[in-house]
Write an enzyme that holds these catalytic residues in place. Structure first.
Site, PDB file in Angstrom:
ATOM      1  CE  LYS A 117      -4.093   0.913   0.646  1.00  0.00           C
ATOM      2  NZ  LYS A 117      -5.765   0.326  -0.341  1.00  0.00           N
ATOM      3  NE  ARG A 169      30.237  25.790 -10.886  1.00  0.00           N
ATOM      4  CZ  ARG A 169      30.289  24.521 -10.928  1.00  0.00           C
ATOM      5  NH1 ARG A 169      29.549  24.431 -12.080  1.00  0.00           N
ATOM      6  NH2 ARG A 169      30.358  23.488 -10.176  1.00  0.00           N
ATOM      7  CD  GLN A 179      31.670  15.861 -10.455  1.00  0.00           C
ATOM      8  OE1 GLN A 179      31.679  17.649  -9.774  1.00  0.00           O
ATOM      9  NE2 GLN A 179      31.047  15.603 -11.425  1.00  0.00           N
TER      10      GLN A 179
END
Length: 295
Positions: A11, A177, A229
């Site tokens: 369920k 950035r 990373q």
């Protein structure tokens, strides 16, 4: 000749809300969850021979979750997930494994007139605390805790350069950035031999979740990121160091890109490089960075 090589059923999307009332303090605590249950065991004849005698109805699973939520604590979710999973394995001898997934939806107490309100709450973010608990006959209980959907952004302090450049590469190298991602972080606990062992570990679950969330946020903010990373690896290392009972940590971080808009076409307006102030948020395609770090 064919055979049934795998089968499970259950369920999903069981909505549960529980309120704790402290009459002496005059305060209330609330927990809202979405619960999913999957059962595995000697159920193949229900598929191959239409034999429903081995079926625990999914409606029964829903009712069981409600009853157990009434009879047992639902916090921390690691304990409640383990309680539900263990119930199905202990109750039905032909069920050998039960998988329970829980999503805890945020309700944060309101501050009204400078004081915590006794019974009013708000949802102050889309991130959730999730749990996956698997009880397996003869093995014990495996628990994985999760931070899901934590949206973070920093406007500087991230770089990406030195990657492979070939005839397919067009991405420019950057020393500064915008870095934004939606954090999914999970950590797998050492297997608990019994439900009693899960109960004994209850104080550690909240501490680990709060600690992992803080490590994620602080590392994201403070790290002069050379790449997603490397930043996520640092997060994994710190969580493993902070929580000795955890055997592995995993992250999944999709890049949320923000592109500079060249406005030089409008009267030579400068909006690139060091002059960039207005960006265009992107939805897709996006980078997706994943890792698992284990002991």
């Amino acid at each position: 000749m064919v055979n049934l090589s795998a089968a499970r059923y259950g369920k999903d999307n069981i909505r549960v809300y529980k309120v704790y009332r402290d009459k002496e303090a005059g305060t209330q605590e609330v927990v809202e969850m979405t619960v999913g249950v999957l059962l595995l065991g000697d159920i193949e004849t229900s598929y191959t021979q239409a034999d429903n005698s081995v079926v625990v109805a999914t409606d029964t699973m829903k009712n069981t979750v409600y009853v157990l939520a009434k009879q047992h604590p639902v916090s921390p979710p690691e304990l409640f997930g383990s309680t539900v999973a263990s119930h199905f394995v202990d109750t039905y001898k032909h069920i050998h494994s039960a998988q329970v997934k829980i999503i805890v939806h945020k309700w944060t107490r309101m501050t009204v007139d400078g004081k915590p309100h006794p019974h009013s709450f708000l949802r102050d973010g889309a991130d959730t605390r999730n749990v996956e608990a698997v009880a397996t006959e003869g093995k014990g209980v495996d628990v994985r805790s999760v931070i899901a959907g934590l949206l973070v952004l920093k406007s500087t302090g991230s770089a990406f350069h030195g990657f492979i450049r070939d005839e397919y590469a067009t991405l420019p190298e950057v020393s500064d950035r915008i870095l934004s991602t939606e954090v999914d972080c999970g950590w797998a606990w050492e297997t608990f031999p019994t439900l009693k062992d899960v109960e004994a570990a209850v104080p550690k679950f909240d501490d680990a979740w709060n600690g992992a969330r803080q490590i994620t946020i602080e590392t994201f903010a403070k790290d002069e990121s050379a790449s997603v990373q490397n930043t996520m690896y640092k997060m994994c290392e710190q969580i493993l160091s902070a929580v000795p009972m955890v055997k592995a940590v995993d992250y999944s971080l999709p890049n949320k890109h923000y592109f500079e808009i060249d406005m030089s076409w409008h009267k030579g307006l400068k909006n690139t490089g060091k002059d960039a102030e207005v960006y265009a948020p992107q939805s897709d395609p996006n980078g997706l960075i994943q890792c698992t770090v284990s002991r």
